[in-house]
Design a protein around this motif. Structure first.
Motif, PDB file in Angstrom:
ATOM      1  N   LEU A   1      52.557  55.178  98.158  1.00 44.16           N
ATOM      2  CA  LEU A   1      53.206  55.644  99.375  1.00 44.16           C
ATOM      3  C   LEU A   1      52.428  55.117 100.574  1.00 44.16           C
ATOM      4  CD1 LEU A   1      55.307  57.519 100.782  1.00 44.16           C
ATOM      5  CD2 LEU A   1      53.565  59.306 100.670  1.00 44.16           C
ATOM      6  N   ALA A   2      53.101  54.301 101.384  1.00 42.75           N
ATOM      7  CA  ALA A   2      52.492  53.811 102.622  1.00 42.75           C
ATOM      8  C   ALA A   2      52.446  54.969 103.608  1.00 42.75           C
ATOM      9  CB  ALA A   2      53.304  52.660 103.182  1.00 42.75           C
ATOM     10  N   ILE A   3      51.334  55.082 104.315  1.00 45.50           N
ATOM     11  CA  ILE A   3      51.155  56.216 105.222  1.00 45.50           C
ATOM     12  C   ILE A   3      50.409  55.781 106.478  1.00 45.50           C
ATOM     13  CG2 ILE A   3      49.020  56.987 104.165  1.00 45.50           C
ATOM     14  CD1 ILE A   3      50.123  59.850 104.519  1.00 45.50           C
ATOM     15  N   GLN A   4      50.736  56.415 107.579  1.00 42.11           N
ATOM     16  CA  GLN A   4      50.066  56.168 108.846  1.00 42.11           C
ATOM     17  C   GLN A   4      49.081  57.303 109.113  1.00 42.11           C
ATOM     18  OE1 GLN A   4      52.846  55.706 112.058  1.00 42.11           O
ATOM     19  NE2 GLN A   4      54.263  54.529 110.791  1.00 42.11           N
ATOM     20  N   LYS A   5      48.117  57.021 109.953  1.00 39.53           N
ATOM     21  CA  LYS A   5      47.091  58.007 110.279  1.00 39.53           C
ATOM     22  C   LYS A   5      47.704  59.292 110.853  1.00 39.53           C
ATOM     23  CE  LYS A   5      42.779  58.390 112.868  1.00 39.53           C
ATOM     24  NZ  LYS A   5      41.846  57.671 113.759  1.00 39.53           N
ATOM     25  N   GLN A   6      48.681  59.160 111.745  1.00 38.48           N
ATOM     26  CA  GLN A   6      49.322  60.335 112.351  1.00 38.48           C
ATOM     27  C   GLN A   6      50.047  61.172 111.306  1.00 38.48           C
ATOM     28  OE1 GLN A   6      51.729  58.308 115.312  1.00 38.48           O
ATOM     29  NE2 GLN A   6      50.538  59.282 116.930  1.00 38.48           N
ATOM     30  N   GLU A   7      50.707  60.512 110.369  1.00 35.27           N
ATOM     31  CA  GLU A   7      51.418  61.222 109.306  1.00 35.27           C
ATOM     32  C   GLU A   7      50.426  61.977 108.427  1.00 35.27           C
ATOM     33  OE1 GLU A   7      55.130  58.076 108.769  1.00 35.27           O
ATOM     34  OE2 GLU A   7      53.310  57.838 107.569  1.00 35.27           O
ATOM     35  N   ALA A   8      49.328  61.313 108.104  1.00 35.38           N
ATOM     36  CA  ALA A   8      48.301  61.939 107.277  1.00 35.38           C
ATOM     37  C   ALA A   8      47.697  63.156 107.978  1.00 35.38           C
ATOM     38  CB  ALA A   8      47.212  60.932 106.925  1.00 35.38           C
TER      39      ALA A   8
ATOM     40  N   TYR B   1      45.678  67.810  94.920  1.00 38.22           N
ATOM     41  CA  TYR B   1      45.387  66.382  94.864  1.00 38.22           C
ATOM     42  C   TYR B   1      45.909  65.689  96.124  1.00 38.22           C
ATOM     43  CZ  TYR B   1      45.815  61.459  93.694  1.00 38.22           C
ATOM     44  OH  TYR B   1      45.749  60.089  93.742  1.00 38.22           O
ATOM     45  N   LEU B   2      47.121  66.064  96.553  1.00 36.85           N
ATOM     46  CA  LEU B   2      47.694  65.473  97.763  1.00 36.85           C
ATOM     47  C   LEU B   2      46.830  65.780  98.982  1.00 36.85           C
ATOM     48  CD1 LEU B   2      51.452  66.279  97.151  1.00 36.85           C
ATOM     49  CD2 LEU B   2      50.469  63.990  97.370  1.00 36.85           C
ATOM     50  N   VAL B   3      46.419  67.027  99.108  1.00 38.43           N
ATOM     51  CA  VAL B   3      45.579  67.419 100.248  1.00 38.43           C
ATOM     52  C   VAL B   3      44.276  66.606 100.246  1.00 38.43           C
ATOM     53  CG1 VAL B   3      44.254  69.313 101.273  1.00 38.43           C
ATOM     54  CG2 VAL B   3      46.563  69.731 100.420  1.00 38.43           C
ATOM     55  N   THR B   4      43.660  66.491  99.095  1.00 35.49           N
ATOM     56  CA  THR B   4      42.407  65.737  98.974  1.00 35.49           C
ATOM     57  C   THR B   4      42.625  64.257  99.288  1.00 35.49           C
ATOM     58  OG1 THR B   4      41.596  67.271  97.314  1.00 35.49           O
ATOM     59  CG2 THR B   4      40.519  65.121  97.420  1.00 35.49           C
TER      60      THR B   4
ATOM     61  N   ASP C   1      40.898  62.262 102.316  1.00 35.80           N
ATOM     62  CA  ASP C   1      40.088  61.075 102.034  1.00 35.80           C
ATOM     63  C   ASP C   1      40.553  59.889 102.879  1.00 35.80           C
ATOM     64  OD1 ASP C   1      38.654  62.548 100.203  1.00 35.80           O
ATOM     65  OD2 ASP C   1      39.604  61.643  98.433  1.00 35.80           O
ATOM     66  N   PHE C   2      41.872  59.731 102.987  1.00 32.32           N
ATOM     67  CA  PHE C   2      42.416  58.650 103.817  1.00 32.32           C
ATOM     68  C   PHE C   2      41.992  58.838 105.271  1.00 32.32           C
ATOM     69  CE2 PHE C   2      45.865  57.502 106.764  1.00 32.32           C
ATOM     70  CZ  PHE C   2      45.749  56.134 106.696  1.00 32.32           C
ATOM     71  N   LEU C   3      42.064  60.053 105.768  1.00 31.11           N
ATOM     72  CA  LEU C   3      41.685  60.313 107.166  1.00 31.11           C
ATOM     73  C   LEU C   3      40.202  60.024 107.409  1.00 31.11           C
ATOM     74  CD1 LEU C   3      43.708  63.569 107.880  1.00 31.11           C
ATOM     75  CD2 LEU C   3      44.092  61.302 108.889  1.00 31.11           C
ATOM     76  N   GLU C   4      39.369  60.299 106.426  1.00 30.29           N
ATOM     77  CA  GLU C   4      37.930  60.051 106.574  1.00 30.29           C
ATOM     78  C   GLU C   4      37.617  58.567 106.689  1.00 30.29           C
ATOM     79  OE1 GLU C   4      35.776  62.044 103.484  1.00 30.29           O
ATOM     80  OE2 GLU C   4      36.382  64.024 104.196  1.00 30.29           O
ATOM     81  N   ILE C   5      38.439  57.735 106.072  1.00 28.11           N
ATOM     82  CA  ILE C   5      38.233  56.290 106.149  1.00 28.11           C
ATOM     83  C   ILE C   5      38.443  55.811 107.580  1.00 28.11           C
ATOM     84  CG2 ILE C   5      39.138  54.046 105.400  1.00 28.11           C
ATOM     85  CD1 ILE C   5      39.775  55.406 102.706  1.00 28.11           C
ATOM     86  N   GLY C   6      39.389  56.425 108.284  1.00 34.23           N
ATOM     87  CA  GLY C   6      39.612  56.106 109.683  1.00 34.23           C
ATOM     88  C   GLY C   6      40.533  54.934 109.950  1.00 34.23           C
ATOM     89  N   GLN C   7      41.261  54.495 108.946  1.00 32.06           N
ATOM     90  CA  GLN C   7      42.197  53.390 109.150  1.00 32.06           C
ATOM     91  C   GLN C   7      43.500  53.910 109.759  1.00 32.06           C
ATOM     92  OE1 GLN C   7      42.564  51.823 105.195  1.00 32.06           O
ATOM     93  NE2 GLN C   7      40.876  50.386 105.485  1.00 32.06           N
TER      94      GLN C   7
ATOM     95  N   GLY D   1      47.525  53.059 105.620  1.00 30.24           N
ATOM     96  CA  GLY D   1      46.938  53.048 104.285  1.00 30.24           C
ATOM     97  C   GLY D   1      47.968  53.364 103.224  1.00 30.24           C
ATOM     98  N   GLN D   2      47.478  53.622 102.030  1.00 32.51           N
ATOM     99  CA  GLN D   2      48.349  53.901 100.896  1.00 32.51           C
ATOM    100  C   GLN D   2      47.785  55.057 100.093  1.00 32.51           C
ATOM    101  OE1 GLN D   2      48.231  50.204  98.767  1.00 32.51           O
ATOM    102  NE2 GLN D   2      49.823  49.270 100.016  1.00 32.51           N
ATOM    103  N   LEU D   3      48.696  55.857  99.567  1.00 30.23           N
ATOM    104  CA  LEU D   3      48.316  56.918  98.647  1.00 30.23           C
ATOM    105  C   LEU D   3      48.870  56.562  97.278  1.00 30.23           C
ATOM    106  CD1 LEU D   3      49.157  60.133 100.727  1.00 30.23           C
ATOM    107  CD2 LEU D   3      46.950  58.993 100.489  1.00 30.23           C
ATOM    108  N   ASN D   4      48.031  56.625  96.266  1.00 30.50           N
ATOM    109  CA  ASN D   4      48.471  56.380  94.893  1.00 30.50           C
ATOM    110  C   ASN D   4      48.937  57.702  94.299  1.00 30.50           C
ATOM    111  OD1 ASN D   4      47.859  53.576  94.725  1.00 30.50           O
ATOM    112  ND2 ASN D   4      45.701  54.148  94.701  1.00 30.50           N
ATOM    113  N   LEU D   5      50.216  57.797  94.018  1.00 33.06           N
ATOM    114  CA  LEU D   5      50.809  59.047  93.565  1.00 33.06           C
ATOM    115  C   LEU D   5      51.574  58.851  92.265  1.00 33.06           C
ATOM    116  CD1 LEU D   5      52.365  60.137  96.996  1.00 33.06           C
ATOM    117  CD2 LEU D   5      50.102  60.692  96.115  1.00 33.06           C
ATOM    118  N   ASN D   6      51.622  59.905  91.464  1.00 27.88           N
ATOM    119  CA  ASN D   6      52.501  59.876  90.308  1.00 27.88           C
ATOM    120  C   ASN D   6      53.806  60.590  90.680  1.00 27.88           C
ATOM    121  OD1 ASN D   6      52.144  62.700  89.943  1.00 27.88           O
ATOM    122  ND2 ASN D   6      50.370  62.355  88.633  1.00 27.88           N
ATOM    123  N   ILE D   7      54.725  60.650  89.752  1.00 22.07           N
ATOM    124  CA  ILE D   7      56.037  61.246  90.053  1.00 22.07           C
ATOM    125  C   ILE D   7      55.883  62.700  90.483  1.00 22.07           C
ATOM    126  CG2 ILE D   7      58.243  61.948  89.034  1.00 22.07           C
ATOM    127  CD1 ILE D   7      58.109  59.360  87.368  1.00 22.07           C
TER     128      ILE D   7
END
Length: 120
Positions: free
Chosen positions: A3-10, A45-48, A52-58, A61-67
């Motif tokens: 899932l492609a995600i933006q910083k604001q969405e995250a 898992y989603l919250v974590t 984690d994505f927000l801590e990177i500061g990009q 980004g992308q989230l690796n998710l299962n169904i």
């Protein structure tokens, strides 16, 4: 699935998922009593992952998710939208920033639907 995600969405997801965890837990207990732990684990898992994505500061980004994760994210956003729709007083109090966050979550929900559609 990715899932492609933006910083604001995250940021919106992290905020609202943290606030609504207890409500989501109760919803899962009612809807999925036998599988509540698995669904709640996916929620955590989603919250974590989002934090984690927000801590990177990009910015992007992308989230690796299962169904299950994608379905959980859709359930969360749907529950959040329903809570706002049902509470007329809350609707009157929504600020422009609140409406923007709701739009960001809706955009994530649309991408989740596309992921599910493409996966099947």
């Amino acid at each position: 699935m990715i899932l492609a995600i933006q910083k604001q969405e995250a940021a919106a997801m992290s905020l609202h998922m943290s606030i609504m965890r207890k409500s989501i837990r109760n919803m899962l207990k009612k809807r999925y009593s036998m599988q509540k732990k698995e669904w709640l684990s996916s929620f955590d898992y989603l919250v974590t992952s989002v934090r984690d994505f927000l801590e990177i500061g990009q910015e992007f980004g992308q989230l690796n998710l299962n169904i299950r994760d994608v379905e959980m994210l859709q359930e969360f956003i749907r529950a959040y939208q329903q809570q706002i729709e049902l509470n007329k007083q809350l609707q009157k109090q929504l600020t422009a920033a609140d409406k923007e966050q709701l739009e960001l979550l809706t955009a994530v929900q649309i991408r989740c639907k596309e992921l599910m559609k493409n996966d099947s």
